[in-house]
Design a protein around this motif. Structure first.
Motif, PDB file in Angstrom:
ATOM      1  N   LEU A   1       0.843  -1.205   0.000  1.00  0.00           N
ATOM      2  CA  LEU A   1       0.000   0.000   0.000  1.00  0.00           C
ATOM      3  C   LEU A   1       0.877   1.253   0.000  1.00  0.00           C
ATOM      4  CD1 LEU A   1      -2.862  -0.870   2.532  1.00  0.00           C
ATOM      5  CD2 LEU A   1      -2.863  -1.056   0.041  1.00  0.00           C
ATOM      6  N   ALA A   2       1.955   1.239   0.790  1.00  0.00           N
ATOM      7  CA  ALA A   2       2.853   2.396   0.846  1.00  0.00           C
ATOM      8  C   ALA A   2       3.475   2.645  -0.530  1.00  0.00           C
ATOM      9  CB  ALA A   2       3.942   2.169   1.891  1.00  0.00           C
ATOM     10  N   ARG A   3       3.855   1.557  -1.206  1.00  0.00           N
ATOM     11  CA  ARG A   3       4.447   1.718  -2.550  1.00  0.00           C
ATOM     12  C   ARG A   3       3.419   2.277  -3.526  1.00  0.00           C
ATOM     13  NH1 ARG A   3       7.042  -3.035  -1.223  1.00  0.00           N
ATOM     14  NH2 ARG A   3       5.493  -4.310  -2.282  1.00  0.00           N
ATOM     15  N   GLN A   4       2.171   1.825  -3.389  1.00  0.00           N
ATOM     16  CA  GLN A   4       1.122   2.319  -4.282  1.00  0.00           C
ATOM     17  C   GLN A   4       0.819   3.801  -4.015  1.00  0.00           C
ATOM     18  OE1 GLN A   4      -2.553  -0.012  -4.039  1.00  0.00           O
ATOM     19  NE2 GLN A   4      -3.651   1.892  -4.416  1.00  0.00           N
ATOM     20  N   LEU A   5       0.767   4.157  -2.734  1.00  0.00           N
ATOM     21  CA  LEU A   5       0.457   5.549  -2.371  1.00  0.00           C
ATOM     22  C   LEU A   5       1.554   6.512  -2.803  1.00  0.00           C
ATOM     23  CD1 LEU A   5      -0.967   4.837   1.188  1.00  0.00           C
ATOM     24  CD2 LEU A   5      -2.217   6.000  -0.637  1.00  0.00           C
ATOM     25  N   THR A   6       2.792   5.999  -2.911  1.00  0.00           N
ATOM     26  CA  THR A   6       3.913   6.869  -3.285  1.00  0.00           C
ATOM     27  C   THR A   6       4.367   6.611  -4.729  1.00  0.00           C
ATOM     28  OG1 THR A   6       5.479   5.268  -2.356  1.00  0.00           O
ATOM     29  CG2 THR A   6       4.785   7.079  -0.921  1.00  0.00           C
ATOM     30  N   GLY A   7       3.664   5.719  -5.438  1.00  0.00           N
ATOM     31  CA  GLY A   7       3.963   5.471  -6.844  1.00  0.00           C
ATOM     32  C   GLY A   7       3.306   6.543  -7.716  1.00  0.00           C
ATOM     33  N   ALA A   8       3.537   6.434  -9.036  1.00  0.00           N
ATOM     34  CA  ALA A   8       2.981   7.437  -9.961  1.00  0.00           C
ATOM     35  C   ALA A   8       1.468   7.554  -9.759  1.00  0.00           C
ATOM     36  CB  ALA A   8       3.288   7.030 -11.396  1.00  0.00           C
ATOM     37  N   GLY A   9       0.987   8.771  -9.586  1.00  0.00           N
ATOM     38  CA  GLY A   9      -0.449   9.002  -9.387  1.00  0.00           C
ATOM     39  C   GLY A   9      -0.914   8.734  -7.963  1.00  0.00           C
TER      40      GLY A   9
ATOM     41  N   PRO B   1      -1.531   7.751   8.164  1.00  0.00           N
ATOM     42  CA  PRO B   1      -3.000   7.801   8.086  1.00  0.00           C
ATOM     43  C   PRO B   1      -3.531   7.339   6.728  1.00  0.00           C
ATOM     44  CG  PRO B   1      -2.123   9.843   8.994  1.00  0.00           C
ATOM     45  CD  PRO B   1      -0.957   9.061   8.471  1.00  0.00           C
ATOM     46  N   LEU B   2      -2.790   7.637   5.654  1.00  0.00           N
ATOM     47  CA  LEU B   2      -3.231   7.191   4.323  1.00  0.00           C
ATOM     48  C   LEU B   2      -3.160   5.665   4.226  1.00  0.00           C
ATOM     49  CD1 LEU B   2      -1.504   9.870   2.041  1.00  0.00           C
ATOM     50  CD2 LEU B   2      -3.964   9.571   2.397  1.00  0.00           C
ATOM     51  N   ILE B   3      -2.082   5.095   4.766  1.00  0.00           N
ATOM     52  CA  ILE B   3      -1.942   3.627   4.745  1.00  0.00           C
ATOM     53  C   ILE B   3      -3.065   2.986   5.566  1.00  0.00           C
ATOM     54  CG2 ILE B   3      -0.508   1.681   5.501  1.00  0.00           C
ATOM     55  CD1 ILE B   3       1.956   3.427   4.898  1.00  0.00           C
TER      56      ILE B   3
END
Ligand code: ADP
Length: 208
Positions: free
Chosen positions: A35-43, A90-92
């Motif tokens: 999830l952390a990788r997705q939240l900090t990935g492109a977009g 909090p986003l995670i």
């Protein structure tokens, strides 16, 4: 409400290996690292708030967080690290809660490598499962997996909670000091126990 088991363990303890074994039996899995990788990935949703604090350059030309630049920013700067965590955690948690709620599995494992460091209370867990093995085995397995040297692995371990601190928050401990095959029976036993606990929770008028 899903029955939620927090899964944690030090680097190389075997969390991912254990998680796969539970999933093979039918458990749900939400991986907070992914999830952390997705939240900090492109977009990703974390990019705009991170840029607001750390500047636009923290996002690379590929549109994703420049992880090595971010690591350097927070490495020796406690305030920056706290700012990063105040944005990301909090986003995670929100994304993890949405995934857990959407899962149709009888119970869900929430893989949180730094559960002890983040605080066990943060995720609304019903149970904490710690994957454990002696520290020299962790070093050996991470070296074999990653090509890092022993001192590099030991440095990562020194920055993580101690083995004793993790064991202190465990409801269940899965000993992964044997062969991968020897994990099977222990995982199957825990899986049965979690199925029963999940059924009890679902039947409870207070928590169900
Ligand atoms: P973590 O997710 O906790 O960092 P992994 O599950 O990725 O740990 O395991 C670390 C490495 O050790 C992997 O290469 C994995 O294949 C290996 N491994 C895991 N469990 C065992 C075991 N019981 N015996 C030998 N190697 C193992």
């Amino acid at each position: 409400m899903s029955f939620l088991v927090g899964l944690t363990g030090g680097i190389g303890s075997g969390k991912s290996t254990v998680a796969e074994a539970f999933v093979a039996l039918g458990a749900g899995l939400v991986d907070t690292d992914a999830l952390a990788r997705q939240l900090t990935g492109a977009g990703g949703l974390a990019l705009a708030p991170l840029q607001a604090v750390f500047g636009p350059d923290i996002v690379g030309p590929d549109g994703a967080l420049d992880r090595s630049a971010m690591r350097q920013r927070v490495f020796a700067d406690e305030t920056a690290r706290r700012q990063l965590e105040a944005i990301l955690h909090p986003l995670i948690r929100a994304e993890a809660a949405a995934r857990v709620a959407a899962s149709a599995a009888p119970y869900v494992l929430l893989d949180v490598p730094l559960l002890v460091e983040t605080g066990v209370q943060a995720y609304g867990l019903d149970r904490v499962l710690v994957v454990d093995c002696p520290e020299p085995l962790q070093v050996e397995r991470v070296m074999a997996r990653s090509g890092l040297s022993a001192p590099e692995v030991q440095a990562v371990m020194a920055a993580q909670a101690s083995r004793a601190a993790r064991l202190a928050v465990a409801d269940d401990v899965l000993d992964n000091s044997g062969s991968p095959d020897s994990l099977g029976p222990a995982v199957a036993r825990l899986h049965q126990a979690y199925l029963q606990m999940a059924a009890r929770k679902a039947a409870s008028p207070i928590c169900g």
